[in-house]
Each structure stands twice: as structure tokens, then as C-alpha cells.
Scaffold this active site. Structure first.
Site, PDB file in Angstrom:
ATOM      1  N   LYS A  28      37.711  47.829  -9.149  1.00 49.62           N
ATOM      2  CA  LYS A  28      36.521  48.101  -9.961  1.00 49.62           C
ATOM      3  C   LYS A  28      36.089  46.864 -10.754  1.00 49.62           C
ATOM      4  O   LYS A  28      34.903  46.539 -10.806  1.00 49.62           O
ATOM      5  CB  LYS A  28      36.802  49.286 -10.905  1.00 49.62           C
ATOM      6  N   GLN A 177      36.983  42.738 -21.525  1.00 54.49           N
ATOM      7  CA  GLN A 177      35.549  43.009 -21.636  1.00 54.49           C
ATOM      8  C   GLN A 177      34.920  42.147 -22.727  1.00 54.49           C
ATOM      9  O   GLN A 177      33.817  41.616 -22.554  1.00 54.49           O
ATOM     10  CB  GLN A 177      35.315  44.492 -21.924  1.00 54.49           C
ATOM     11  N   ASP A 328      45.107  50.485 -18.178  1.00 56.73           N
ATOM     12  CA  ASP A 328      44.506  51.716 -17.639  1.00 56.73           C
ATOM     13  C   ASP A 328      45.549  52.662 -17.040  1.00 56.73           C
ATOM     14  O   ASP A 328      45.198  53.752 -16.574  1.00 56.73           O
ATOM     15  CB  ASP A 328      43.471  51.360 -16.560  1.00 56.73           C
ATOM     16  N   LYS A 355      39.288  54.109 -25.089  1.00 60.03           N
ATOM     17  CA  LYS A 355      38.926  54.136 -23.661  1.00 60.03           C
ATOM     18  C   LYS A 355      37.911  55.265 -23.444  1.00 60.03           C
ATOM     19  O   LYS A 355      37.266  55.707 -24.382  1.00 60.03           O
ATOM     20  CB  LYS A 355      40.181  54.295 -22.814  1.00 60.03           C
TER      21      LYS A 355
END
Ligand code: S3P
Length: 446
Positions: A28, A177, A328, A355
Site C-alpha cells: 500500500k 507520513q 500496523d 490510527k
């Protein structure tokens, strides 16, 4: 469809064995970045193995709305970028659905442009913190217009100020991010933008920026902090990208293979970037029969095949320093730990709270609902496992794909079926999940 409007419940039933060789869809993180960088590069970017999930398709749509040409050519995706600095003002708000990565990286990429862009998302994304990227972008000169009662949350609009300036930014939380948003903004601002990352997070942005021809350099200082610098307003050239299998998606089949009796599963062509494989390290420490073979390099990334067999697991302490490389994977590690003998202590979990949902609380609540003895700390989770897990719970997924998949995996090995209230959310990252698990012999009924 907005997530949460039509929930699709599902139940996983105890399975006798899982067997087979499978491939999981593309990573992803790399898929998002292929579209973002392809969209601002000059010429053609051809992507094979792009993850065709809702999150990634929203990024594809956003890049098309910003002027890139995005299309499919057989199984490949083709992107004709606008050239760096040449994105166009979109005609409508950009909808990133459930995706924190999509929206945060896109905000960075768009920040230097002198037009207003509105960002929207689903209920989960609209409750997630955007200040972590907006604050450094504001330091660079970004104007932010709030459309929600809560500061730094979607929906919001951004527009560059006349004088965007490069910054040197110490990333205060371990977040790829945040790092990426600042670097992508720096791509289109004159001068050198530097991100200082005390704790290493996934490095796909740096690797791919170098691959697309950006002027980027990385140094590690005496304290181990990485200084990543990008020189703005250079040209990026379209590339051929092959996206390897997503290790985060593979983790569900891996854990299923370990906890369902009489199982043997092989998963091919998985990304093995060291910044992503903390789960596999942890499982091996727990005694997992997990082997990695056929390791090789593909497109600047290490990839390989993973084979797992049913294993007797034991509890371990997972150090806080490992968290960024498996951020994750804690919900599915907690499921594995539920079947392990002894105590598994997971430390340094602060980031789980922000999250797709508060994953620390939601995981702990789900474990308790299935009869697992566990303790939620402020930033830790302790799971006291047992070879027999009662199961029988019905889990609220809170628009979180990984919560849905993790508890369905638990149901395959528990004494009683485990249900989740919504599997439609799994389409954000792993639309093939139910089919792939069924091919391996799992019984999951929606
Ligand atoms: C991602 C970074 C991680 C991760 C997310 C994907 C990325 O978030 O949780 O699923 O592609 O950069 P943080 O960097 O905020 O921890």
C-alpha cells in the site's frame, strides 16, 4: 458509498487446517507513492502490481483531478505526470476516504501550490489528527482553512502563501507520513528542505524520490538520527515501478498459518524492507516456524518468499524500538499472542491511538470479548495467552480494516466462531482478503 453506512457483518469459523501457496496484493505504501510521484514526474510512469484497493484508488483519482493522466494498460497502471510544479487546481474537493497516508502525503505534495484545495474523508479519517503534518507545512508558509469544529481535522482546505520557504524539521513522532509530507512539500519549494528523523520509519519515500531522480541525500548523525534533504524544484522523470507484495497484508495469512492446526502456507514476493518486517522478527522470537527464502532485490527493494507452519508460540517482550517497523501489525500480533504460552508485552504503542481507530483500546476490548486475558496500558499492551482461546465475540471494527481482519483470523483458531460487524472496510487495503483466506481453506462467511 461512505463507509459505515452499509455494514457487512462476517463470521470466521474454527478451521482444521490451512494450506497453499498465495500471493498478496501490492504494498500500500509503495502504491500510494507510485501514483503521487508518477503524477508529478515528466513522462510515463508504468506501475505493475499496484494495489487496487479503495485507499489507493482514491489517491489515483486525486492525481487525475490534479491534472495527471492515470489509466490502466492491461494489468499495469500508466501515469503521465504533469511535471514537477505543474499540478492543476482540482475542480472538486479531494476525497481520500479512509486513508491517512493518501491525504497526508497529498497535502504535502500540494502545499506549495497557489490554489485552494479542499480535503475530505470518511468518519474515521475526519477524526484523525492532521496537525502533525499541517504544523510543519504552516512553518513553510501554508495557509489552512478549517471547515470542522475541531482544529486540524478534516474537512479542511489549504493554499500556499506567496513565500513558501524550506525548513529543517525534527519529526517529533515516529511517522513516515509526517516525514513524507514535509519532503514532498520541499520538492516544489526553492532551496533545501531537511527532515531529521531520530527514529527510522519506513523509507519508501526516500528510496522512490531517488529512483524518480530527485536531488535527495541522507546522512546519519552520531546519535543515529537520519537527516534527509531534498533540493526543491528539480525535475522528476517517470519510472517503471514493480510493487512487491504488502508485508502488512501478508501478516494475516502468516498468523493464521501459525495458529490454525496442521497448516503450511507459502506467500510469494513479499516486500522485506527492514523498516517493515518487525512482525516477522517478533513471531520468530515467539518460536514461529517461519522461513524466508528466495531473497532478492527488485526495483531497489528487498523481496522474498515466506513459509509458515503451525507453531507452538511463547510470549515475549516486544521492545518499543521495534514499533515503527511493525506499527500496523500490533492487532494481528495480539491475536498470535493470545494463542502463545505466557505473557507477551508490547511496548511503545502511543501511535496506535491515532490510527484508523484507537487500535490499542479496540484491540484490547476485542481480546477480552473473546476470553483473552490482557491489560491495556497507556502505551502498552500485555496479553496472557493460552493454547485454547474461547472466541465467541462480536467485534466492532470502528472503520478499521486491520481490526476486522485480525479478529477474523482469531476466529479460525478459537474454540468458537468470531464475528466482526463490518468486512466492507477491508476493501480499503486488501479487497482479496476473504477470497485468499478461503483459497487457503478458511471458513469465513459474510
Ligand atoms: C504509512 C505510514 C504509517 C502506517 C501507514 C502507512 C506510510 O503511518 O501506519 O499504514 O505509507 O507512510 P505513520 O507514518 O503515521 O506511523
Amino acid at each position: 458509498m461512505t463507509h459505515g453506512e452499509t455494514k457487512v457483518p462476517a463470521t470466521a469459523f474454527p478451521s482444521t487446517k490451512l494450506n497453499g501457496e498465495v500471493k498478496v496484493p501490492g504494498d500500500k505504501s509503495i502504491s500510494h507513492r507510485s501514483l503521487l510521484l508518477g503524477g508529478i514526474a515528466s513522462g510515463e510512469t508504468r506501475v505493475s502490481g499496484l494495489l487496487e484497493s479503495e485507499d489507493v484508488l482514491n489517491t489515483a483519482k486525486a492525481m487525475a483531478n490534479l491534472g495527471a493522466t492515470v489509466s490502466k494498460d492491461g494489468d499495469d497502471w500508466l501515469i503521465y505526470g504533469t511535471g514537477n510544479g505543474a499540478l492543476l487546481a482540482p475542480e472538486a474537493p479531494l476525497d481520500f476516504g479512509n486513508s491517512g497516508t493518501g491525504v497526508r502525503l497529498a497535502m504535502g505534495l500540494i502545499a506549495p501550490y497557489d490554489f485552494e484545495v479542499k480535503f475530505i474523508g470518511d468518519a474515521s479519517l475526519s477524526s484523525r489528527p492532521m496537525g502533525r503534518i499541517l504544523n510543519p507545512l504552516r512553518e513553510m508558509g501554508l495557509q489552512v482553512f478549517q471547515h470542522s469544529d475541531t482544529e486540524n481535522q478534516l474537512p479542511l482546505s489549504i493554499r500556499a502563501s506567496r513565500h513558501m520557504a524550506p525548513i529543517t524539521y525534527h519529526v517529533p513522532v515516529p511517522s513516515a507520513q509526517v516525514k513524507s509530507a514535509v519532503l514532498l512539500a520541499g520538492l516544489n519549494i526553492p532551496g533545501t528542505t531537511t527532515v531529521i528523523e531520530p527514529v527510522m520509519t519506513r523509507d519508501h519515500t526516500e528510496r522512490m524520490l531517488a529512483g524518480f531522480g530527485a536531488d535527495i541525500s541522507i546522512e546519519t548523525d552520531a546519535d543515529g538520527a537520519r537527516h534527509i534533504s531534498v533540493v526543491g524544484q528539480g525535475e522528476l522523470q517517470g519510472q517503471n515501478v514493480t510493487v512487491p507484495g504488502d508485508p502488512s497484508s501478508a501478516s494475516f495469512a502468516v498468523v493464521a498459518g501459525l495458529i490454525v492446526p496442521n497448516s503450511e502456507i507459502s506467500i510469494k514476493d513479499i516486500l522485506l524492507n527492514p523498516s517493515r518486517i518487525g512482525l516477522f522478527t517478533s513471531l520468530m522470537e515467539m518460536g514461529a516456524d517461519l522461513t524466508i527464502s528466495n531473497e532478492r532485490e527488485s526495483g531497489g527493494e528487498l523481496i522474498g518468499d515466506i513459509t509458515v507452519r503451525t507453531s507452538k508460540l511463547k510470549g515475549i517482550t516486544v521492545p518499543a524500538s521495534r514499533a515503527p517497523s511493525m506499527i500496523d501489525e500490533y492487532p494481528v500480533l495480539a491475536v498470535a499472542a493470545s494463542f502463545a504460552e505466557g505473557e507477551t508485552i508490547m511496548l511503545g504503542l502511543d501511535e496506535l491511538r491515532v490510527k484508523e481507530c484507537d487500535r490499542l483500546t479496540v484491540t484490547a476490548v476485542g481480546l477480552v470479548q473473546n476470553g483473552v486475558n490482557c491489560e491495556e496500558g497507556e502505551n502498552s499492551l500485555t496479553v496472557r495467552g493460552s493454547a485454547t482461546v474461547k472466541g465467541g465475540g462480536t467485534i466492532e471494527t470502528h472503520l478499521d480494516h486491520r481490526i476486522a481482519m485480525s479478529f477474523l483470523i482469531m476466529g479460525l483458531a478459537a474454540g468458537n466462531p468470531v464475528s466482526v460487524d463490518d468486512v466492507s472496510i477491508i476493501n480499503t487495503s486488501f479487497p482479496e482478503f476473504l477470497g485468499l483466506m478461503s483459497d487457503l481453506g478458511a471458513r469465513i462467511e459474510a
